[in-house]
Design a protein around this motif. Structure first.
Motif, PDB file in Angstrom:
ATOM      1  N   ARG C 217       0.857  -1.191   0.000  1.00 17.32           N
ATOM      2  CA  ARG C 217       0.000   0.000   0.000  1.00 17.32           C
ATOM      3  C   ARG C 217       0.881   1.224   0.000  1.00 17.32           C
ATOM      4  N   GLU C 218       0.987   1.847  -1.141  1.00 14.54           N
ATOM      5  CA  GLU C 218       1.904   2.987  -1.240  1.00 14.54           C
ATOM      6  C   GLU C 218       1.502   4.130  -0.323  1.00 14.54           C
ATOM      7  N   ASP C 219       0.206   4.310  -0.140  1.00 15.60           N
ATOM      8  CA  ASP C 219      -0.233   5.432   0.704  1.00 15.60           C
ATOM      9  C   ASP C 219       0.184   5.233   2.156  1.00 15.60           C
ATOM     10  N   GLN C 220       0.523   3.997   2.513  1.00 18.29           N
ATOM     11  CA  GLN C 220       0.939   3.716   3.887  1.00 18.29           C
ATOM     12  C   GLN C 220       2.453   3.791   4.048  1.00 18.29           C
ATOM     13  N   GLN C 221       3.142   3.928   2.909  1.00 16.58           N
ATOM     14  CA  GLN C 221       4.593   3.885   2.979  1.00 16.58           C
ATOM     15  C   GLN C 221       5.165   5.294   3.152  1.00 16.58           C
ATOM     16  N   LEU C 222       6.394   5.356   3.668  1.00 16.00           N
ATOM     17  CA  LEU C 222       7.028   6.667   3.866  1.00 16.00           C
ATOM     18  C   LEU C 222       7.609   7.175   2.551  1.00 16.00           C
TER      19      LEU C 222
END
Lengths: 153, 310, 222
Positions: C217-222
């Motif tokens: 989940r890219e939105d959860q990644q920094l």
């Protein structure tokens, strides 16, 4: 503190529910005077608070035998504390047996006739006199005995 | 090679069909199959070959069906989804058709915990209804599941089982309807002892118009002894033997119990003949193939129809 | 939650036998809920192993520590400060915890103390049941909230099989037939028509298509 004649070769860790008769501070002190280093007393508000870890730690660190005294069945102030204690004692017994320690080093007395703490303690002490010092606390001795047994084979 | 299923021909011709069951041996001896084949020759239209029933390792159903083909008989390949995934199942269907096996019975299979390999992984990639769907797709669309074309489609007469005696009854009829919609051509039922319950199930099936779309063969199993009856009632899942039948078996001396079992079986068939929508009988004489000849003779099911092979 | 049970003590002792400085690493999440690997169980196992070592006259160092989640990197990294004191870690995490710790501390052997069992619920005190296989494509809507892939012994999507009797499974008469439960639940809210549908072969690639599954989940990644 003077040593008394009742001092045993082995040490009992005795957990007890504070709701059993004559188990107040003074009763505890006189028992400690009577048995000296042979008894270590641990009052708990309800035997349901006893955890297997308490029994294991006692056997690991200082006790040859660990017992708990609970209220009679059906008379726990918190309904099922003593039944929980019974199951936990059983579980702990299975654990020590699984590593080769005698199960009888752990015991439970459900105080059926509402005896005093002192009377129960005396009876337990009599029941365990036949036990040898724990191989956990005197491992060399245990090893030696093992060796002797092997030689006899 | 057999061009068409004998079972299908009999049913298409409007005759009452008769099938029997042959359990493969717990060993590699082909003679065990041939011996059973001879006991059944001329007595039935097709012979079901069980697929490691009760999850006990036996000669493969496919191989035993091949042996029956070589003996000139019409086998019904029983296939359970317990042991094979969809790749193996489809591959076996192609192989079966290539060998001239024309009938397939799609089953879930007894759970592996019952047999002699309780540590086996149960596959259950498909269920029995999905297997019917897959077989029908292969036959009618000429493709494997997923759409890849076959060079030659298998020729199959597709069958399935039904158990009117398991619970809940409503679901049993829903499930029968689903099997028909999935593409089954014929149904072989669990052995019938409780005729009342069977009739109730048939009535519910008729209310939905199901027998018009599928040939229902009622299953029967002759009881060998009162002990067997008791064992089946108490220990075999999905078997329902009413008390009156238990008493009837128990009321006969031991040496006449086999005969009584055959009597009951014949009477059951006679009564089943009167139920509207029944197209034939599936006689499962477990390790007692000798009994089939007498049963079909006394139930007026002989001679079996024969058709000229093309 | 993920459920687990402690391995037999003999098996654990055999695995840790070569080591003299051992860290018992508990996990205070799922395996604590199912009384297999939380702080309490970790302390009990540590004490048991110390007792066993003493009985043999062996001088073995056994310490215990419990982290909040053994399967989350952020909770494992702080162990960096202490882990070098030990020559093995005995993990009371689930299989995911054991592997997460092993991934981060590649120099030190990580030994499992638990047998990881299933995704389940705590039905009652001391009673855990499996009810999800993590198939990757939830079908509970169709089956009234009862998963046949988990609770039917034959994983039937178009059940029941012929072995259901008096509402019980033929495999274990103690266990309710999942299809009986599905039937009752769907009947209760008049949704039996969902059982008329033929559910086609399951797409198992969602479960085991190309090796271990992952979620990104890219939105959860920094």
């Amino acid at each position: 503190m003077s040593q008394t004649s009742k001092e045993n070769k082995i040490t009992l860790a005795l957990f007890y529910c504070q709701n059993i008769p004559e188990s107040g501070k003074q009763d505890r002190q006189s028992l400690e005077e009577e048995y000296g280093k042979s008894i270590r007393l641990f009052p708990i508000p309800c035997s349901g608070r006893l955890e297997p870890l308490h029994l294991l730690r006692a056997l690991e660190e200082f006790a040859d035998v660990a017992y708990v005294i609970t209220c009679p069945e059906g008379e726990c102030r918190y309904f099922d504390g003593n039944l929980r204690a019974k199951k936990r004692v059983q579980r702990t017994r299975e654990i020590i047996e699984s590593i080769g320690l005698e199960g009888e080093r752990i015991g439970i007395v459900m105080n059926k006739n509402s005896k005093s703490l002192a009377r129960q303690a005396h009876e337990i002490m009599e029941n365990i006199t036949h036990l040898r010092p724990s191989p956990v606390l005197s491992p060399h001795r245990a090893q030696q005995e093992k060796g002797e047994k092997r030689d006899n084979c | 090679m057999r061009e068409m299923s004998q079972l299908k021909r009999v049913l298409d011709n409007g005759d009452m069909a008769v099938t029997a069951e042959c359990g493969p041996p717990k060993g590699a001896d082909p003679e065990a199959i041939f011996k059973k084949a001879e006991l059944l020759r001329g007595k039935v239209d097709a012979i079901n070959v069980t697929d490691n029933q009760t999850a006990i390792v036996r000669m493969s159903s496919l191989a035993a069906c091949g042996l029956l083909i070589s003996a000139g008989l019409d086998p019904v390949l029983q296939v359970v989804v317990r042991d094979r995934n969809r790749i193996a199942l489809q591959s076996d269907i192609l192989g079966a058709s290539a060998m001239g096996i024309r009938n397939i019975l799609c089953l879930s299979g007894d759970h592996q915990s019952f047999g002699n390999q309780p540590q086996a992984m149960g596959v259950f990639d498909l269920d029995s209804i999905q297997l019917i769907q897959v077989a029908k797709t292969m036959r009618d669309e000429g493709t494997v599941w997923g759409g890849d074309p076959l060079t030659k489609a298998p020729e199959l007469f597709i069958g399935a089982a039904a158990n009117p005696f398991a619970d809940p009854l409503e679901l049993r009829v829903i499930r029968l309807a689903k099997k028909i919609r999935a593409g089954t051509n014929f149904i072989q039922t669990q052995c019938v002892y409780n005729l009342d319950r069977f009739e109730q199930w048939m009535n519910m099936a008729r209310d939905r118009g199901l027998p018009e779309h599928v040939s229902i063969l009622a299953g029967v199993t002759p009881l060998k002894s009162s002990g067997m009856a008791q064992y089946m009632r108490d220990r075999v899942s999905g078997i329902d033997i009413p008390d009156e039948l238990m008493k009837r078996m128990q009321g006969v001396p031991k040496n006449r119990q086999r005969q009584e079992g055959i009597n009951i079986c014949v009477e059951t068939i006679q009564r089943l003949k009167e139920i509207q929508g029944i197209r034939g009988f599936h006689i499962m004489a477990i390790e007692w193939e000798e009994a089939v000849g007498e049963i079909v003779a006394r139930a007026d099911l002989l001679p079996r129809p024969s058709f000229d092979q093309d | 939650m993920i459920t687990a049970e402690q391995k037999p003590i003999d098996e654990i002792r055999e695995m840790i036998e070569p080591y003299e400085k051992i860290l018992l690493l508990g996990c205070d999440s799922c395996v604590a809920e199912c009384a297999a690997g939380g702080e309490k169980e970790t302390a009990m196992l540590a004490s048991t192993l110390r007792i066993a070592a003493k009985m043999e006259g062996r001088d073995v160092l056994i310490h215990e520590k419990t982290v909040d989640r053994q399967c989350v990197k952020d909770f494992i990294l702080p162990l960096d400060d202490i882990i070098n004191q030990y020559d093995a870690v005995l993990s009371l995490g689930c299989g995911a915890g054991v592997q997460a710790v092993a991934e981060i501390f590649s120099e030190i052997p990580i030994i499992p103390a638990l047998n990881t069992k299933f995704i389940g619920e705590t039905r009652d005190q001391g009673y855990w049941v499996e009810n999800c296989i993590g198939c990757g494509d939830c079908m509970l809507y169709y089956f009234g909230g009862v998963c046949p892939l988990t609770r039917c012994a034959k994983n039937l999507l178009n059940g029941p099989c012929g072995g259901s009797k008096d509402g019980k499974c033929e495999v274990d008469p103690e266990v309710p037939c999942a299809w009986q439960l599905i039937f009752e639940r769907l009947s209760a809210f008049n949704a039996l028509e969902r059982l008329e549908k033929i559910y086609p072969p399951k797409d198992w690639s969602e479960k085991q298509g190309r090796g271990p599954r992952k979620i990104i989940r890219e939105d959860q990644q920094l």
